[in-house]
Design an enzyme around this catalytic site. Structure first.
Site, short mmCIF file in Angstrom:
data_model
loop_
_atom_site.label_atom_id
_atom_site.label_comp_id
_atom_site.label_asym_id
_atom_site.label_seq_id
_atom_site.Cartn_x
_atom_site.Cartn_y
_atom_site.Cartn_z
CE1 TYR A 265 14.40 -13.59 -4.65
CE2 TYR A 265 13.38 -13.80 -2.51
CZ TYR A 265 14.21 -13.21 -3.30
OH TYR A 265 14.78 -12.12 -2.93
CG ASP B 278 -22.50 -1.37 5.09
OD1 ASP B 278 -23.71 -0.94 4.62
OD2 ASP B 278 -22.28 -2.04 5.88
CG HIS C 111 15.35 -10.56 1.70
ND1 HIS C 111 14.92 -11.82 1.87
CD2 HIS C 111 15.05 -10.25 0.36
CE1 HIS C 111 14.79 -12.52 0.95
NE2 HIS C 111 14.84 -11.62 -0.15
#
Ligand code: FAD
Length: 805
Positions: free
Chosen positions: A257, A542, A226
């Site tokens: 960014y 569950d 990166h």
């Protein structure tokens, strides 16, 4: 160096140091932390991370982990200064879609408790004067975001653990092997000697898979390069000596960014094809020209990013780029970290693929898991046991990690489907599903029909409200027609992805009673719906359990949570071998035959009587359907009469054809996951992971009917009974007052400006003619008739509580 320790942490990056600190805080002592590099700029990813912390995430868990991390880093400092600058963050919108997305993001911020606001272009420019405000439509602002000084934070956390006499840190110490005996960690072998221990926590970042290999555990991540660069001084910032004053900046429409570094600017770019690296090819500290986690900069991948930079921040145009790296960071198949204990090697714990942004929170979770087994947040999205076997293949991990990199800043629809690694798990009905024009979605790597194009003709019979925009994506009105046809007639659902477990042995009943909150019936043919709780009374699993004999139980749970539930159950197996769990999921297919006409269809292909009296709800029978042996279980997740029919996988196609042939006389249709979801929502059935998980107990979720506190001891009982006395919230069923409105889940619920909660699940109730929402509301708001508001893309919709449990 010690030759014995209570626990060894591998890696002194931000994650290892945070884990050591949190363990120390919880009273642990005798911890040894080893790192192959020098302390604390070890050469791992932490050493070069520019430290931007954006807290808001579509995942509540990730947002809460980041929020805690900000609180933690804000209190830390070393001699060099603070570990966190709370300069705030700006995310700009270049496109109309992004502008909408930022409003959705503001909704998550409200749901998860982050203060945030939407800004005009001029307001954004006021905060970051370098922005060309004519290029943007607006911005999203979070005042508490900022810059983490990652190495400082790591060092400060390590120092606190050292000062507490809890941990010793050793740099230049490489782990070579981990000894495991009878499935239990016994020692960590380093190039400076062996450390006997029965617990190890892997915080090795991009090297994680190599450590996993030492014990046979797949740590599904790939190091991806990166790009990060720094400019020469920017004239507008001349004379600026402070580290950072401007808010950090994201330009997600261009996958970029930015942050200020004194009088210079830093630029991070994902705007290039994914550059994956095999962990085996990472160079050692000695051989790496810069540091092991840094590769050579590849100019060709930055050219477009530079053009995007000067378009948004024109004053950077005149600068040079003296610092350029291709750093490496971990990407996982689903973008979430990997946390938890290996199911293969007891005592082998993992805290991997964690950003600096979440480093504080993840260290806390791991320490809590190691101490009490119960993390204070629901972290199932990060669970090490969430991956199916196919998802642990190199092919899958690499393809999906690359995709995650490409999409890291994309606008992702909650029902968006991956377009790689498809067709890995097919049910035996697949050819029939294809013939009927199934539109396939993936779940746990299964191809599951979401709706069937063959049912288009149903739209002549049923009028389904049209949709536009976000909620119309990955949706078809056919789902609504399938929903209504199931309520009225009969439908076949492919439920093969269900996880099916056989629990057998003389200790099986006692084991299940101890694990389950409900009383498990020991009468053959009886079905029990139950939760399994953690020690805190939170809902861990569950499922339904069918007694097949005195020592034989059929346990069924959702396909996407199967690995998680199985790991929980296995971790509680008695040591005396009196219980055996076999995962028989691949051996059996399953069809849901549901709808008022289902008894007629099943009755026509079996000798068994299928009326309510002979075959009541919550019972099961071994039957023959023609010549096919099947287990028919009279349960329904859609709220209509019918069965889950389990049969050997190899007989699946024949089973489908038999039911289809007979069903035609009754207008049978095939129906997909879209209808399945809205039918269950309308009828009040809950989904683990969304409506229930470890943060909720069965009473507040309205599942008290499936708890039998008087049956004897079971995990979580004591805490559950305490929690029952002080309920603070209730799961409520709400409907939107506007019959045309649809929301998708995770939106904030408000009374005026007060945030009451968020939407756990939502979907259009086609029979009701309104959108149904499940929301935990504070006590006082749970009364039927109470009106609240839902915020969706910045608009408010009124909703009414129709029922609470
Ligand atoms: P590391 O810091 O890599 O630590 C792992 C440690 O394990 C290393 O020190 C290594 O030496 C040690 N180790 C490995 N194998 C062994 C062994 N066999 N024996 C002993 N020790 C071993 N994140 C953000 O949140 N915000 C950002 O702005 C940001 N920007 C980034 C920019 C770039 C260019 C890159 C590459 C990453 C960025 N990240 C950012 C990601 C972030 O840096 C990482 O996710 C994070 O630092 C990982 O921390 P860690 O402790 O897991 O790994």
């Amino acid at each position: 160096m010690e030759n014995k320790a209570k626990l060894v942490i591998i890696g002194a990056g931000i994650v290892g140091c945070s884990t050591a600190y949190h363990l120390a805080k919880l009273g642990w002592r005798d911890i040894v932390v080893v790192d192959r590099g020098p302390l604390f700029a070890t050469g791992g990813s932490t050493s070069h991370a520019p430290g931007l912390v954006f807290q808001t995430n579509s995942s509540k868990t990730m947002t809460k982990l980041a929020k805690y991390t900000v609180e933690l880093y804000s209190q830390l400092h070393t001699d060099e200064g603070t570990a966190f600058y709370d300069v705030g963050s700006i995310e700009v919108a270049y496109t109309a879609d992004r502008w909408q997305e930022l409003k959705r993001k503001l909704g998550w911020a409200k749901s998860w408790g982050i203060e945030a606001a939407i800004l005009t272009p001029a307001q954004a420019k006021e905060k970051i004067p370098l922005i060309d405000e004519t290029k943007i439509l607006g911005a999203y602002y979070v005042p508490s975001d900022g810059i983490a000084k990652a190495v400082r934070a790591a060092e400060a956390l390590a120092n606190l653990a050292i000062e507490a006499n809890a941990a010793k840190f050793y740099g230049d110490t490489r782990v070579l092997d981990i000894e495991v005996e009878a499935g239990q960690v016994k020692a960590v072998v380093t190039d400076r000697g062996k450390i006997t221990t029965d617990r190890v926590v892997v915080c090795a970042g991009i090297w994680g898979p190599l450590i996993g290999e030492m014990v046979g555990e797949t740590i599904p991540l790939v190091p991806v390069q990166h790009q990060y660069v720094k400019t020469s001084p920017v004239s507008e910032l001349a004379g600026e000596t402070r580290e950072v004053v401007h808010p950090i900046l994201r330009h997600q429409d261009k996958s970029m960014y930015f942050r200020q570094h004194g009088d210079c600017y830093g630029i991070g770019s994902y705007q290039h094809e994914p550059l994956l690296v095999d962990p085996k090819d990472i160079l050692s500290n000695k051989k790496a020209p810069v540091m092991p986690s840094v590769k050579e900069f590849t100019e060709e991948h930055f050219q477009q990013a530079w053009r995007s930079t000067v378009e948004l921040l024109p004053s950077l145009a005149g600068t040079e780029l003296p610092y350029k790296i291709n750093g490496m960071m971990s990407f996982t198949p689903d973008g979430f970290p990997v946390i938890g204990e290996s199911a293969f090697a007891r005592g082998f714990w993992v805290a991997e693929a964690v950003w600096v942004t979440h480093g504080g929170g993840v260290g806390k979770m791991v320490a809590e898991l190691l101490t009490t087994g119960i993390p204070s947040l629901d972290i199932h999205e990060c669970d090490i046991n969430r991956f199916t076997q196919v998802a642990k293949s190199r092919e899958y991990i690499w393809a999906s990690a690359a995709q995650q990199y490409r999409e890291v800043y994309d606008i992702i629809h909650p029902l968006a489907q991956q377009n790689h690694s498809r067709q890995l798990r097919l049910s035996p009905f697949h050819p029939r599903l294809q013939e009927l024009g199934a539109v396939f979605f993936t779940s746990a790597n299964w191809e599951r029909p979401q709706w069937f194009e063959a049912n288009t003709n149903l739209l002549e019979k049923y009028s389904i409200p049209q949709r536009q925009g976000w909620s119309a994506q990955n949706w078809s009105p056919i789902q609504g027609a399938e929903h209504l046809a199931t309520r009225e007639g009969v439908a076949l659902y492919d439920l093969t992805p269900f996880t099916k477990l056989e629990v057998t042995g003389e200790g099986a009943l006692a084991y299940l009673q101890y694990l389950c909150a409900n009383r498990i019936s020991s009468t053959a043919g009886k079905v029990t719906y139950t939760s399994m709780l953690d020690a805190n009374g939170g809902i861990m699993c569950d499922l339904t359990i069918t007694c097949l004999g005195r020592e034989r139980f059929w346990v069924v749970t959702g396909g996407s949570v199967g690995e998680h539930d199985l790991a929980w159950m296995k971790s509680h197996l008695p040591k005396d071998n009196s219980v055996c769990i076999a995962d028989v999921s691949a051996s059996y297919c399953c069809l849901g035959l549901w709808g008022p006409l289902a008894p007629k269809v099943l009755g026509a292909v079996t000798d068994a009587a299928c009326d309510d009296e002979s075959f009541p709800f919550f019972t099961a029978q071994q039957i023959y359907i023609d010549a096919i042996p099947a287990l028919a279980v009279r349960v329904s997740y859609v709220g209509e009469p019918g069965w889950e029919i389990y049969a050997p996988t190899e007989s699946g196609l024949k089973l489908w054809d038999l039911l289809w042939q007979v069903g035609r006389q009754h207008g049978i249709i095939a129906a997909g996951g879209g209808a399945f979801e809205t039918l269950r929502l309308e009828k009040g059935y809950l989904l683990w992971g969304a409506d229930i998980h470890t943060e909720y107990d069965p009473y507040e979720a309205g599942l008290g009917f499936a708890v039998k506190p008087n049956k004897g001891e079971f995990i979580g009982r004591e805490m559950l009974l305490q929690r029952q006395q002080y309920p603070s919230r209730k799961l409520c069923y709400l409907t939107l007052n506007d019959p045309k409105a649809v929301v998708m889940g995770k939106e904030p619920i408000l009374a005026g400006e007060k945030i009451l909660g968020y939407v756990a699940s939502a979907g259009y109730g086609y029979s009701l003619g309104r959108c149904v929402l499940y929301v935990y509301l504070p006590i006082g708001y749970e009364q039927p008739g109470t009106t609240v508001e839902v915020e969706y893309f910045g608009d408010r919709y009124s909703a009414t509580v129709t029922e609470s449990n």
